[in-house]
Design a protein around this motif. Sequence first.
Motif, PDB file in Angstrom:
ATOM      1  N   ASN A  61      -3.093  15.255  10.387  1.00 20.45           N
ATOM      2  CA  ASN A  61      -3.269  14.146   9.442  1.00 20.45           C
ATOM      3  C   ASN A  61      -2.155  14.074   8.400  1.00 20.45           C
ATOM      4  N   ILE A  62      -0.965  14.567   8.778  1.00 18.04           N
ATOM      5  CA  ILE A  62       0.198  14.510   7.890  1.00 18.04           C
ATOM      6  C   ILE A  62       1.273  13.646   8.544  1.00 18.04           C
ATOM      7  N   VAL A  63       1.883  12.757   7.780  1.00 21.57           N
ATOM      8  CA  VAL A  63       2.998  11.972   8.286  1.00 21.57           C
ATOM      9  C   VAL A  63       4.130  12.021   7.268  1.00 21.57           C
ATOM     10  N   CYS A  64       5.344  12.194   7.770  1.00 15.78           N
ATOM     11  CA  CYS A  64       6.540  12.254   6.921  1.00 15.78           C
ATOM     12  C   CYS A  64       7.471  11.112   7.334  1.00 15.78           C
ATOM     13  N   PRO A  65       7.257   9.917   6.809  1.00 17.97           N
ATOM     14  CA  PRO A  65       8.117   8.796   7.211  1.00 17.97           C
ATOM     15  C   PRO A  65       9.547   9.002   6.736  1.00 17.97           C
ATOM     16  N   TYR A  66      10.483   8.511   7.510  1.00 21.65           N
ATOM     17  CA  TYR A  66      11.882   8.590   7.106  1.00 21.65           C
ATOM     18  C   TYR A  66      12.118   7.720   5.875  1.00 21.65           C
ATOM     19  N   ILE A  67      11.387   6.607   5.843  1.00 23.33           N
ATOM     20  CA  ILE A  67      11.452   5.706   4.703  1.00 23.33           C
ATOM     21  C   ILE A  67      10.058   5.099   4.556  1.00 23.33           C
ATOM     22  N   MET A  68       9.581   4.961   3.324  1.00 25.39           N
ATOM     23  CA  MET A  68       8.188   4.568   3.111  1.00 25.39           C
ATOM     24  C   MET A  68       7.876   3.154   3.574  1.00 25.39           C
ATOM     25  N   CYS A  69       8.866   2.272   3.618  1.00 23.15           N
ATOM     26  CA  CYS A  69       8.584   0.902   4.047  1.00 23.15           C
ATOM     27  C   CYS A  69       8.696   0.739   5.557  1.00 23.15           C
ATOM     28  N   GLU A  70       8.503   1.847   6.307  1.00 23.22           N
ATOM     29  CA  GLU A  70       8.390   1.738   7.750  1.00 23.22           C
ATOM     30  C   GLU A  70       6.975   2.079   8.225  1.00 23.22           C
ATOM     31  N   LEU A  71       6.064   2.344   7.289  1.00 19.15           N
ATOM     32  CA  LEU A  71       4.705   2.728   7.657  1.00 19.15           C
ATOM     33  C   LEU A  71       3.985   1.597   8.386  1.00 19.15           C
ATOM     34  N   GLU A  72       3.354   1.942   9.517  1.00 18.69           N
ATOM     35  CA  GLU A  72       2.558   0.995  10.288  1.00 18.69           C
ATOM     36  C   GLU A  72       1.291   1.681  10.775  1.00 18.69           C
ATOM     37  N   GLU A  73       0.382   0.903  11.342  1.00 16.49           N
ATOM     38  CA  GLU A  73      -0.881   1.414  11.829  1.00 16.49           C
ATOM     39  C   GLU A  73      -0.675   2.483  12.904  1.00 16.49           C
ATOM     40  N   ASN A  74      -1.589   3.470  12.917  1.00 12.13           N
ATOM     41  CA  ASN A  74      -1.519   4.529  13.933  1.00 12.13           C
ATOM     42  C   ASN A  74      -2.827   4.702  14.698  1.00 12.13           C
ATOM     43  N   GLY A  75      -3.806   3.828  14.435  1.00 13.99           N
ATOM     44  CA  GLY A  75      -5.070   3.902  15.151  1.00 13.99           C
ATOM     45  C   GLY A  75      -6.190   4.568  14.381  1.00 13.99           C
ATOM     46  N   ASN A  76      -5.862   5.251  13.272  1.00 14.90           N
ATOM     47  CA  ASN A  76      -6.895   5.849  12.440  1.00 14.90           C
ATOM     48  C   ASN A  76      -7.415   4.808  11.453  1.00 14.90           C
ATOM     49  N   PRO A  77      -8.735   4.609  11.354  1.00 17.72           N
ATOM     50  CA  PRO A  77      -9.280   3.529  10.509  1.00 17.72           C
ATOM     51  C   PRO A  77      -8.861   3.617   9.044  1.00 17.72           C
ATOM     52  N   ILE A  78      -8.893   4.820   8.460  1.00 15.50           N
ATOM     53  CA  ILE A  78      -8.533   4.965   7.050  1.00 15.50           C
ATOM     54  C   ILE A  78      -7.049   4.675   6.845  1.00 15.50           C
ATOM     55  N   PHE A  79      -6.224   5.284   7.675  1.00 16.61           N
ATOM     56  CA  PHE A  79      -4.779   5.080   7.574  1.00 16.61           C
ATOM     57  C   PHE A  79      -4.429   3.620   7.816  1.00 16.61           C
ATOM     58  N   ASP A  80      -5.054   3.021   8.831  1.00 14.23           N
ATOM     59  CA  ASP A  80      -4.744   1.629   9.170  1.00 14.23           C
ATOM     60  C   ASP A  80      -5.155   0.674   8.061  1.00 14.23           C
ATOM     61  N   LYS A  81      -6.272   0.974   7.401  1.00 17.83           N
ATOM     62  CA  LYS A  81      -6.692   0.129   6.285  1.00 17.83           C
ATOM     63  C   LYS A  81      -5.658   0.172   5.171  1.00 17.83           C
ATOM     64  N   PHE A  82      -5.120   1.357   4.909  1.00 17.31           N
ATOM     65  CA  PHE A  82      -4.112   1.488   3.866  1.00 17.31           C
ATOM     66  C   PHE A  82      -2.837   0.740   4.236  1.00 17.31           C
ATOM     67  N   VAL A  83      -2.314   0.984   5.434  1.00 16.10           N
ATOM     68  CA  VAL A  83      -1.034   0.380   5.803  1.00 16.10           C
ATOM     69  C   VAL A  83      -1.172  -1.080   6.227  1.00 16.10           C
ATOM     70  N   SER A  84      -2.375  -1.615   6.244  1.00 17.80           N
ATOM     71  CA  SER A  84      -2.503  -3.059   6.436  1.00 17.80           C
ATOM     72  C   SER A  84      -2.016  -3.805   5.199  1.00 17.80           C
ATOM     73  N   ASP A  85      -1.998  -3.112   4.058  1.00 19.98           N
ATOM     74  CA  ASP A  85      -1.534  -3.713   2.802  1.00 19.98           C
ATOM     75  C   ASP A  85      -0.233  -3.109   2.278  1.00 19.98           C
ATOM     76  N   ILE A  86       0.021  -1.838   2.627  1.00 12.72           N
ATOM     77  CA  ILE A  86       1.172  -1.121   2.081  1.00 12.72           C
ATOM     78  C   ILE A  86       1.973  -0.505   3.225  1.00 12.72           C
ATOM     79  N   GLY A  87       3.283  -0.791   3.281  1.00 13.85           N
ATOM     80  CA  GLY A  87       4.109  -0.202   4.321  1.00 13.85           C
ATOM     81  C   GLY A  87       5.225  -1.140   4.760  1.00 13.85           C
TER      82      GLY A  87
END
Length: 232
Positions: free
Chosen positions: A101-127
């Motif tokens: 449950n850890i992700v280290c993006p190269y740049i924060m504005c590349e975040l996209e959905e990964n199939g996890n409901p909590i993570f996807d809810k967050f990156v539906s608005d931020i990323g």
Amino acid sequence: MIKVAIATDGPYGDRAYDTIKKEFDTKFIELEQPTSMFMDDIEIPEENVKQIEDANILITYTTHPDLTLELVERFADKVDWIIVAAWRGDGFKNQLESHDNIVCPYIMCELEENGNPIFDKFVSDIGKPKVVLKLDGNKLKDIVVLRSSPCGSTSFVSDFIKENYLGKKLDPENLPTEAGLKLQHYPCRAAKMRLFSDEECKKEMASGLHRDAFEEAIAFANRRLENRNLKI
């Protein structure tokens, strides 16, 4: 509502806090960089521990690797996801991402959905930036930011486009380029290109992501316009 905790030990993370708190219940946690050479001596105030454990998502903007590692090791099984915004070296990244449950993006504005409901809810608005263009006929009427980069640069770029293109016919050639170039004027804190380095410039990546967002928005707007004309 999803709860977010942003931890920092320096000058980073405040813009992300200003952006994310508009969408989610967000706490901004300022920690002191460790002075000891030993991990066991790293202290996190109890008040901050409770704030982090109460969160669904922890975002670390900590630049001291020992503090970052301490946060990951201590809270990986206490929160749903940890997004490590500041890290250096593939070895360190691999060590952190050994947790599921850890992700280290190269740049924060590349975040996209990964199939996890909590993570996807967050990156539906931020990323990864995503915008929709509203039209009046074939002229630009408005821009809606569907997903903003954490630092707020997507709104900055969108406001510039509205100031210069509102009421004008869509320009698929110049508008996306202008969006990408305008990002360069935002005081983005993504690392700039280093001499004698093979790493891609992060600010250029952010610029390209915003250019692509407007290219996709124009293509979508044109498809809607074509379908509307076909119905007529």
